[in-house]
Structure formats: structure tokens, C-alpha cells
Design an enzyme around this catalytic site. Structure first.
Site, short mmCIF file in Angstrom:
data_model
loop_
_atom_site.label_atom_id
_atom_site.label_comp_id
_atom_site.label_asym_id
_atom_site.label_seq_id
_atom_site.Cartn_x
_atom_site.Cartn_y
_atom_site.Cartn_z
N ASP A 65 -13.02 8.34 19.30
CA ASP A 65 -13.64 7.04 18.99
C ASP A 65 -15.16 7.17 19.10
OD1 ASP A 65 -14.68 4.33 19.28
OD2 ASP A 65 -12.58 3.75 19.38
N ARG B 285 -9.56 15.04 12.88
CA ARG B 285 -9.31 16.07 11.84
C ARG B 285 -10.53 16.97 11.69
NH1 ARG B 285 -7.60 11.60 7.86
NH2 ARG B 285 -5.49 11.10 8.52
N GLY C 53 -15.00 1.45 9.86
CA GLY C 53 -15.37 1.23 11.27
C GLY C 53 -16.77 1.68 11.65
N ASN D 29 -11.94 6.13 11.27
CA ASN D 29 -11.29 7.20 12.02
C ASN D 29 -10.93 8.34 11.06
OD1 ASN D 29 -10.31 8.41 14.30
ND2 ASN D 29 -8.26 7.56 14.01
N ARG E 109 0.86 -1.17 0.00
CA ARG E 109 0.00 0.00 0.00
C ARG E 109 0.90 1.24 0.00
NH1 ARG E 109 -2.64 3.14 4.87
NH2 ARG E 109 -4.00 4.49 3.67
N GLU F 2 -9.40 -3.55 1.91
CA GLU F 2 -8.34 -2.95 1.10
C GLU F 2 -7.23 -3.96 0.80
OE1 GLU F 2 -8.87 0.12 4.07
OE2 GLU F 2 -8.10 1.57 2.63
P1 AMP Z 1 -11.45 2.39 11.03
O1 AMP Z 1 -10.58 3.60 10.85
O2 AMP Z 1 -12.13 1.94 9.79
O3 AMP Z 1 -10.77 1.26 11.77
O4 AMP Z 1 -12.65 2.86 12.01
C1 AMP Z 1 -12.41 3.26 13.31
C2 AMP Z 1 -13.64 4.01 13.82
O5 AMP Z 1 -14.78 3.15 13.75
C3 AMP Z 1 -13.49 4.44 15.27
O6 AMP Z 1 -13.84 5.79 15.44
C4 AMP Z 1 -14.50 3.58 15.98
O7 AMP Z 1 -15.11 4.24 17.02
C5 AMP Z 1 -15.55 3.29 14.93
N1 AMP Z 1 -16.24 2.07 15.31
C6 AMP Z 1 -15.77 0.82 15.31
N2 AMP Z 1 -16.69 -0.04 15.81
C7 AMP Z 1 -17.78 0.71 16.14
C8 AMP Z 1 -19.08 0.43 16.73
N3 AMP Z 1 -19.42 -0.80 17.07
N4 AMP Z 1 -19.92 1.47 16.91
C9 AMP Z 1 -19.58 2.72 16.59
N5 AMP Z 1 -18.38 3.04 16.04
C10 AMP Z 1 -17.49 2.06 15.83
#
Ligand code: AMP
Length: 402
Positions: free
Chosen positions: A283, A241, A331, A211, A91, A384
Site C-alpha cells: 500500500d 507484482r 488509487g 494496486n 465486468r 469503471e
Molecule cells: P486502487 O487499486 O485503485 O483501489 O488503488 C489502491 C492503491 O492506491 C493502494 O496502493 C493505495 O495505497 C493507493 N492509495 C489510495 N489512497 C492513497 C493516498 N491518499 N495516498 C497514496 N496512495 C493512496
């Protein structure tokens, strides 16, 4: 063909080994704290076990060496020797205007990646270090670079140009590039595979809400606009951000708070977004919990976030002159029924209507819109690594044919 997928960050390295015959994942892992005290490797062999190895990893080469040792280990391993890795897919975050698709890595390609460093000073250097380390450890294995920006190279000029003096685009490459391209490409292609529809005839908005977060307007199977820009800071508010702001805020803040360039960059990238508004967390799980306990700023952060995503969906429908499908991924998009439902509230005039029962789902490919509604709304988990492995396989197979 077995493909090793490598994603190098500044102090981390994610990897997956995939058997492309059936696209199964043989092993998956993460090396953390590379170059820092306390480095460790979390490694999972599917169908076998999970292990955590605490070992010094002073640099990425050492980390990759340990990964290769684990992959070929008699007990923990999934392959007998390195000969069973036929290709490596890397990547790479920024390919600038040089890369509109994935490419076999040669010395000239690495030089071109190096020229993109000034556009992604935090991301491209560790990507290149990972490539060099793999080349040293597996000198005869073909390697492919897969760029986060490549999918968005189809954006028309009026979409990617900024309303700044045109010379700055020519001189410094200041334009919209977009990111998360591998994810937007994967979920849009997957929509075609799941439904049997020809995505070249569709108008799709893909919402990668993690995120980091971005939306893409995908028309005729191609990205025609996306919310991230020259850097991943543009667009939606994200975990930390700010996303879009009145640009004058930056100089105003620098003056009033006597901030340096680094400090203001840090504020926009690390202290803003839903963390900045809520003061709770970046989060979304923590923010949703705080909302349940009546925290008003956490509610405001969510309201702002959803409002922005909703506006982007509407603006992309206008940009494409219609809308056939919306995809939620990453997420938050994959795991929060509340987020999906709230974002779509008020978009009924576009033909978007979520079915609350179908929407009560996490991390599984699902059609979540009401039956018979104009716009199909899908949850499609992103992958990905699989996209990188597929591109790698295609390029390396072509190589052996030639
Ligand atoms: P990623 O960057 O794709 O790994 O996504 C991370 C984000 O997804 C973080 O802000 C997490 O809080 C959110 N996330 C993951 N699981 C959950 C969930 N069950 N409910 C709400 N948000 C989530």
C-alpha cells in the site's frame, strides 16, 4: 433505465445500481468472503444509510440473491421490485481476441468467454459464475459483458506481438492483450467531455496507478499500446507484482531456489513490486509513511516505481510521435500529489510541467499542469462502473429498438 453493474471476483462481488436517466448511483456495495466462513455484505444506499449484513454466502448465487433482497427491501431498498432493474452489466476480465467491444450476453458469448479461461484462469471463472447466477435469478433481464481487454483490441500488430516464434501466437494466443481498458477508455473520453477537445485528434497517455497499474498510449481515441500484456503481470512494478524483468530471472530463480511453477508465479505476482523492494507494504500510503520515517528501502521502492512510470510516459510519447495530454487515475494517481509531481519531474523537455498548487488535490477532476504548457496534465477519477453501465444501456436500448 436502471442498470445493475456486477463485478465478481473469486470470493467477492462488487455491485452498483445506477439510474441511467441522470447516471446517479442508487446503491453500491460489496459482498466479501463468499464461500468462506464469515461472509458479509456492505451495502450503501446513497442518501440513506450504510449497513453491514453478516450472512452465510456459500456461493455467488446466494450472494447475488442477498444483494437483490437488500435492493428491494422495504426499508433498506431503493427499488420496489426486481422489475425496476432493466439490465445487468458484467465486468469480464479477459475477452481475448474474441471481444473488441461490449456485447449482449448469449449462450454463444458465454462459451467464448469460457474459451478465454486459459488466458485468465483466476479471473474469468468467477465472472462467468456471476453471469450464470444473475441469469438464474433474473431470467428475463438482458445482460451485457464489458471486457477489460476490449479497449486495447485496436493495438496494431507490431504493438501486440511478442518477439517469440510467431507460431506460439497462432497456437496459444500468446500476445499482448492489456487490461484496465474500461478505465483507460473512461478517463480518455472524460478528458474530451471536460475540455471539449476532440480526443480523436489527440495523443494521450493514461496512467492507471492503483494496486494494479498500467499505462495506455491513446491515439485517435484508440489504444495503440499498453503496459500490461498477456497477463496483468507485465509492465510497471505494482503493489505486489514485479512487472517487467529480464525473463531469464525466472529460470535462474527456479533453479537456484528450487521453485515450482506455482511458487515462482506467486513470487512474481504476490511478493514483488513495491512490497518486494520495500519489505514494508504493497500500500503506497504505508510506503509514503515509511519514507517520512527515513526507511531507505521504502524510498528505493518509490524511486524505482516513479522511474518506471516516467520512462513509460516518455516511450509512449515516442511511440505516438508526440504528446498532448497525460491523465492520472486510480488509487495512487488520484490521491497522491507527491506521486504525480515526482513522476513528472524531468519531463519538462516533453512539455510536461506540473503546477504545485493545482496539483495539491485528491480525487477531483482537475487540470494540474501549469498554464500555457504544451502537455495538459489531468487528474481524472476513474469510474469503471459508470462505463460498464453506459455500454450496457446502449446495447440494451438497441435491442428494444430492433
Ligand atoms: P486502487 O487499486 O485503485 O483501489 O488503488 C489502491 C492503491 O492506491 C493502494 O496502493 C493505495 O495505497 C493507493 N492509495 C489510495 N489512497 C492513497 C493516498 N491518499 N495516498 C497514496 N496512495 C493512496
Amino acid at each position: 433505465m436502471n442498470v445493475l453493474v456486477i463485478n465478481c471476483g473469486s470470493s467477492s462481488l462488487k455491485y452498483q445500481l445506477l439510474n441511467m436517466q441522470d447516471e446517479s448511483v442508487l446503491a453500491i456495495g460489496l459482498a466479501e468472503r463468499i464461500g468462506i466462513e464469515g461472509s458479509q455484505l456492505k451495502h450503501e444506499t446513497l442518501g440513506k444509510q450504510k449497513i453491514v449484513l453478516q450472512k452465510p454466502m456459500p456461493n455467488h448465487k446466494e450472494a447475488i440473491k442477498i444483494v437483490l433482497e437488500v435492493l428491494t427491501d422495504k426499508e433498506l431498498g431503493v427499488i420496489a421490485s426486481l422489475d425496476e432493474i432493466q439490465a445487468v452489466g458484467h465486468r469480464v476480465v479477459h475477452g481475448g481476441e474474441k471481444f473488441a467491444s461490449s456485447v449482449l450476453i448469449t449462450e454463444e458469448v458465454i462459451e467464448a468467454m469460457e474459451e478465454c479461461i486459459e488466458l485468465a484462469p483466476l479471473h474469468n471463472p468467477p465472472n462467468i459464475i456471476g453471469i450464470r447466477a444473475c441469469q438464474e435469478l433474473m431470467p428475463n433481464v438482458p445482460m451485457v459483458g464489458v471486457f477489460d481487454t476490449a479497449f486495447h483490441q485496436t493495438m496494431p500488430e507490431y504493438s501486440y506481438i511478442y518477439p517469440l516464434p510467431y507460431e506460439l501466437y497462432k497456437e496459444l494466443g500468446i500476445r499482448k492483450y492489456g487490461f484496465h481498458g474500461t478505465s483507460h477508455k473512461y478517463v480518455s473520453q472524460r478528458l474530451g467531455e471536460i475540455t471539449g477537445q476532440d480526443i480523436k485528434k489527440m495523443k494521450i497517455v493514461s496512467c492507471h496507478l492503483g494496486n494494479g497499474a498500467s499505462l495506455a498510449a491513446i491515439q485517435n481515441g484508440q489504444s495503440m499500446d499498453t503496459s500490461m500484456g498477456l497477463t496483468p503481470l507485465e509492465g510497471l512494478a505494482m503493489g505486489t507484482r514485479s512487472g517487467n524483468l529480464d525473463p531469464a530471472i525466472i529460470t535462474f530463480l527456479m533453479e537456484k531456489k528450487n521453485l515450482s511453477i506455482d511458487e515462482v508465479n506467486n513470487l512474481m505476482n504476490k511478493e514483488s513490486g513495491v512490497l518486494g523492494i520495500s519489505g514494508v507494504s504493497s500500500d503506497f500510503r504505508d510506503i509514503e509513511d515509511a519514507v517520512k520515517q527515513g526507511n531507505k528501502r521504502a524510498q528505493l521502492a518509490l524511486d524505482k516505481y516513479y522511474f518506471i512510470v516516467r520512462k513509460y510516459i516518455g516511450s509512449y510519447a515516442a511511440a505516438m510521435g508526440g504528446l498532448d495530454a497525460v491523465i492520472f487515475t486510480a488509487g495512487l494517481g488520484e490521491n497522491s500529489p507527491d506521486a504525480r509531481a515526482t513522476i513528472c519531474e524531468g519531463l519538462e523537455f516533453l512539455g510536461i510541467e506540473i503546477d504545485p498548487v493545482k496539483n495539491n488535490v485528491r480525487g477531483k477532476e482537475t487540470l494540474i499542469s501549469k498554464e500555457g504548457t504544451k502537455v495538459q496534465v489531468y487528474l481524472i477519477p476513474t469510474n469503471e462502473e459508470l462505463m460498464i453501465a453506459r455500454d450496457t444501456e446502449i446495447i440494451v436500448k438497441d435491442l428494444t429498438k430492433a
